[in-house]
Design a protein around this motif. Structure first.
Motif, short mmCIF file in Angstrom:
data_model
loop_
_atom_site.label_atom_id
_atom_site.label_comp_id
_atom_site.label_asym_id
_atom_site.label_seq_id
_atom_site.Cartn_x
_atom_site.Cartn_y
_atom_site.Cartn_z
N ASP A 157 27.38 67.54 15.63
CA ASP A 157 26.20 67.35 14.78
C ASP A 157 25.14 68.41 15.05
OD1 ASP A 157 27.39 65.14 13.67
OD2 ASP A 157 26.34 63.70 14.95
N LEU A 158 25.08 68.92 16.29
CA LEU A 158 24.05 69.89 16.65
C LEU A 158 24.37 71.28 16.13
CD1 LEU A 158 21.50 70.67 18.25
CD2 LEU A 158 22.95 70.92 20.29
N ASP A 163 25.85 79.74 14.05
CA ASP A 163 26.60 80.83 14.68
C ASP A 163 27.40 80.36 15.89
OD1 ASP A 163 25.65 82.58 12.83
OD2 ASP A 163 24.19 83.57 14.14
N TRP A 164 27.02 79.23 16.47
CA TRP A 164 27.77 78.71 17.62
C TRP A 164 29.24 78.52 17.25
CZ3 TRP A 164 30.84 75.20 19.99
CH2 TRP A 164 30.71 75.01 21.37
N MET A 165 29.50 78.21 15.98
CA MET A 165 30.87 77.94 15.51
C MET A 165 31.63 79.20 15.14
SD MET A 165 31.18 74.62 15.69
CE MET A 165 32.63 74.30 14.67
N VAL A 170 29.28 86.06 19.96
CA VAL A 170 27.96 85.85 19.35
C VAL A 170 26.99 86.80 20.05
CG1 VAL A 170 26.10 84.22 18.91
CG2 VAL A 170 28.48 83.46 18.77
N ALA A 171 26.45 87.75 19.31
CA ALA A 171 25.71 88.85 19.92
C ALA A 171 24.58 88.37 20.81
CB ALA A 171 25.17 89.78 18.83
N ARG A 172 23.81 87.39 20.35
CA ARG A 172 22.65 86.95 21.14
C ARG A 172 23.02 85.87 22.14
NH1 ARG A 172 22.58 84.51 16.25
NH2 ARG A 172 21.74 82.42 15.95
#
Length: 263
Positions: A157-158, A163-165, A170-172
């Motif tokens: 849900d979070l 981008d986490w997915m 993930v650059a940052r």
């Protein structure tokens, strides 16, 4: 005292030579025939049993048809506290660490999926029994050799639709994504370290030989009092040294968190 079996005596003597004597990483051991003569045994099976002990301990490895060689490993310094260090935005923690350590070429395989929360993860994140979690599974390599499993879990849900997915770097950083979603930095974590033998799936992912133990580092990251991510790191014992740097906390009386399920 009952004398040790002959194969164990052979293993003990060779171990001494490997750990502190003339046999160095990468060296070839004498042939089975030479060992039979050296230790005055008539049965080749006795020598093989002694060699098998050292293979299971991860000290030697067979390279057929050449024979047995002392395992040569360059250990990576694994620093759990590096999670909160500032780093270049285009480099993840593992890549940045290796670049500073020894110049070997790092790479990683990333797979993102949605799964039913395992019990250990669900308890640490405080989720309901039927909750789904997102997981980023990573195998991190140095010069193509697997050095680390790094699997991160968080509430679906979070992070759904963020981008986490993304099934790539993930650059940052994924911690930065979580901080943006929560509107607060992730500044506290609970670390648990377990030493054990690997599960079959872990041995396969890490390409481990027999007898190699692993260190399991479970890091639960918090936003305030809310646990938001659990990362399970699995590191082979023959490829790492775990280093912690400690300072006296400003609040020495702060009550430590109790690991869930810890005995």
């Amino acid at each position: 005292m009952k004398p040790l079996p002959v194969y164990q005596q052979i293993a003990d003597d060779l171990r001494k030579k490997i750990l502190g004597g003339p046999l160095r990483p990468g060296d070839q051991l004498p042939t089975e025939a030479q060992l039979m003569e050296q230790y005055q045994v008539k049965a080749r099976a006795t020598v093989r049993e002694g060699l098998k002990v050292l293979v299971n301990e991860g000290l030697i490895a067979p390279q057929r048809p050449r024979g047995y060689f002392v395992v040569e490993r360059k250990r990576l310094v694994y620093r759990p506290q590096a999670e909160f260090r500032r780093k270049p935005p285009e480099m993840d923690i593992f890549t940045n660490l290796v670049a500073q350590e020894d110049g070997r070429t790092p790479s990683q395989d990333i797979e993102v999926s949605i799964v039913e929360a395992p019990v250990a993860i669900r308890e640490r994140l405080g989720l309901a029994q039927d909750a789904s979690v997102a997981v980023r599974r990573r195998v991190r390599r140095l010069d193509g050799v697997p050095y680390n499993i790094n699997d991160s879990y968080t509430s679906l849900d979070l992070v759904q639709g963020t981008d986490w997915m993304h099934p790539g770097d993930v650059a940052r950083g994924t911690n930065a994504v979580l901080a943006e979603l929560l509107g607060a930095e992730l500044e506290e974590a609970l670390d648990e370290i377990y030493i054990r033998m690997p599960l079959p799936s872990e041995a396969q992912r890490l390409e481990l030989g027999p007898g190699v133990p692993v260190g399991e580092h479970i890091a639960t990251v918090f936003s305030g009092d809310r646990p938001v991510q659990v990362t399970v790191n699995v590191v082979p014992g023959d490829r790492h040294v775990i280093v912690y740097e400690r300072t006296r906390p400003a609040d020495a009386e702060k009550r430590p968190r109790i690991p869930w399920g810890a005995q």
